[in-house]
Design a protein around this motif. Structure first.
Motif, PDB file in Angstrom:
ATOM      1  N   THR A   8      34.375  34.222  45.899  1.00 46.09           N
ATOM      2  CA  THR A   8      33.410  34.554  44.851  1.00 46.09           C
ATOM      3  C   THR A   8      33.626  33.610  43.675  1.00 46.09           C
ATOM      4  OG1 THR A   8      34.869  36.210  43.850  1.00 46.09           O
ATOM      5  CG2 THR A   8      33.283  37.003  45.480  1.00 46.09           C
ATOM      6  N   THR A   9      32.636  33.589  42.812  1.00 44.39           N
ATOM      7  CA  THR A   9      32.727  32.775  41.608  1.00 44.39           C
ATOM      8  C   THR A   9      32.110  33.544  40.444  1.00 44.39           C
ATOM      9  OG1 THR A   9      32.348  30.547  40.712  1.00 44.39           O
ATOM     10  CG2 THR A   9      30.515  31.552  41.924  1.00 44.39           C
ATOM     11  N   ARG A  13      29.977  29.415  37.652  1.00 42.10           N
ATOM     12  CA  ARG A  13      30.492  28.722  38.844  1.00 42.10           C
ATOM     13  C   ARG A  13      31.713  27.853  38.521  1.00 42.10           C
ATOM     14  NH1 ARG A  13      24.879  28.948  39.339  1.00 42.10           N
ATOM     15  NH2 ARG A  13      24.080  29.640  41.350  1.00 42.10           N
ATOM     16  N   SER A  14      32.530  28.280  37.579  1.00 41.89           N
ATOM     17  CA  SER A  14      33.678  27.480  37.150  1.00 41.89           C
ATOM     18  C   SER A  14      35.020  28.010  37.646  1.00 41.89           C
ATOM     19  CB  SER A  14      33.701  27.391  35.621  1.00 41.89           C
ATOM     20  OG  SER A  14      33.827  28.670  35.045  1.00 41.89           O
ATOM     21  N   LEU A  16      37.027  30.232  40.952  1.00 42.27           N
ATOM     22  CA  LEU A  16      36.919  30.748  42.308  1.00 42.27           C
ATOM     23  C   LEU A  16      37.938  31.860  42.532  1.00 42.27           C
ATOM     24  CD1 LEU A  16      36.660  27.442  44.374  1.00 42.27           C
ATOM     25  CD2 LEU A  16      34.802  28.931  43.605  1.00 42.27           C
ATOM     26  N   CYS A  47      34.403  37.086  38.430  1.00 42.99           N
ATOM     27  CA  CYS A  47      34.158  36.532  39.773  1.00 42.99           C
ATOM     28  C   CYS A  47      33.580  37.612  40.684  1.00 42.99           C
ATOM     29  CB  CYS A  47      35.460  35.975  40.355  1.00 42.99           C
ATOM     30  SG  CYS A  47      36.071  34.528  39.506  1.00 42.99           S
ATOM     31  N   HIS A  49      30.206  36.936  42.192  1.00 46.97           N
ATOM     32  CA  HIS A  49      29.114  36.334  42.962  1.00 46.97           C
ATOM     33  C   HIS A  49      29.667  35.722  44.247  1.00 46.97           C
ATOM     34  CE1 HIS A  49      26.023  36.832  39.960  1.00 46.97           C
ATOM     35  NE2 HIS A  49      26.789  36.274  39.051  1.00 46.97           N
ATOM     36  N   ILE A  51      29.844  33.361  47.264  1.00 44.34           N
ATOM     37  CA  ILE A  51      29.292  32.038  47.575  1.00 44.34           C
ATOM     38  C   ILE A  51      29.710  31.544  48.956  1.00 44.34           C
ATOM     39  CG2 ILE A  51      28.909  31.249  45.211  1.00 44.34           C
ATOM     40  CD1 ILE A  51      31.627  29.777  45.396  1.00 44.34           C
ATOM     41  N   ASN A  78      35.838  23.310  47.233  1.00 45.33           N
ATOM     42  CA  ASN A  78      34.440  22.976  46.929  1.00 45.33           C
ATOM     43  C   ASN A  78      33.752  22.386  48.153  1.00 45.33           C
ATOM     44  OD1 ASN A  78      34.952  23.801  44.317  1.00 45.33           O
ATOM     45  ND2 ASN A  78      34.866  21.761  43.427  1.00 45.33           N
ATOM     46  N   TRP A  88      25.617  26.317  46.168  1.00 42.11           N
ATOM     47  CA  TRP A  88      26.401  27.431  45.631  1.00 42.11           C
ATOM     48  C   TRP A  88      25.490  28.592  45.204  1.00 42.11           C
ATOM     49  CZ3 TRP A  88      31.633  26.895  42.912  1.00 42.11           C
ATOM     50  CH2 TRP A  88      32.444  25.975  43.578  1.00 42.11           C
ATOM     51  N   PHE A  90      24.118  32.319  45.137  1.00 40.41           N
ATOM     52  CA  PHE A  90      24.805  33.594  45.178  1.00 40.41           C
ATOM     53  C   PHE A  90      24.300  34.360  46.403  1.00 40.41           C
ATOM     54  CE2 PHE A  90      25.001  33.265  40.300  1.00 40.41           C
ATOM     55  CZ  PHE A  90      26.090  32.400  40.381  1.00 40.41           C
TER      56      PHE A  90
END
Length: 94
Positions: A8-9, A13-14, A16, A47, A49, A51, A78, A88, A90
């Protein structure tokens, strides 16, 4: 019963988070409910979401994969995410 290793992020999105569960939908709901809670990593960094995820038939394989992924560099993580989710987006489980 399936087991999932997942990533998840946060909304930006910075950050993980890598985890394992046997109920992806419920686990994501827990992450969402814990957002902003400083006592958990996923909560502290929002975190929630999904991905990326992989499905396994046994817990030991999923746990081993989780440990493997946690040892990877951010660049390698990544690249893995991009193999199935290049933008990326969701995701929500099946």
């Amino acid at each position: 019963m399936p087991y999932y290793t997942y990533i998840t992020t946060n909304p930006a999105r910075s950050v993980l988070y890598i985890g394992i569960t046997n109920n992806l939908r419920d686990r994501l709901a827990q992450h969402y409910e814990n957002r902003g809670q400083p006592q958990t990593f996923a909560g502290r960094y929002f975190c929630y979401h999904l991905i990326y995820f992989e499905e396994y038939t046994d817990s030991q394989t999923a746990i081993a994969r989780e440990k493997e992924l946690k040892g990877w560099t951010r660049t390698k993580k990544n690249a893995l995410i991009a193999t199935q989710n290049e933008q990326w987006e969701f995701l929500m489980p099946g």
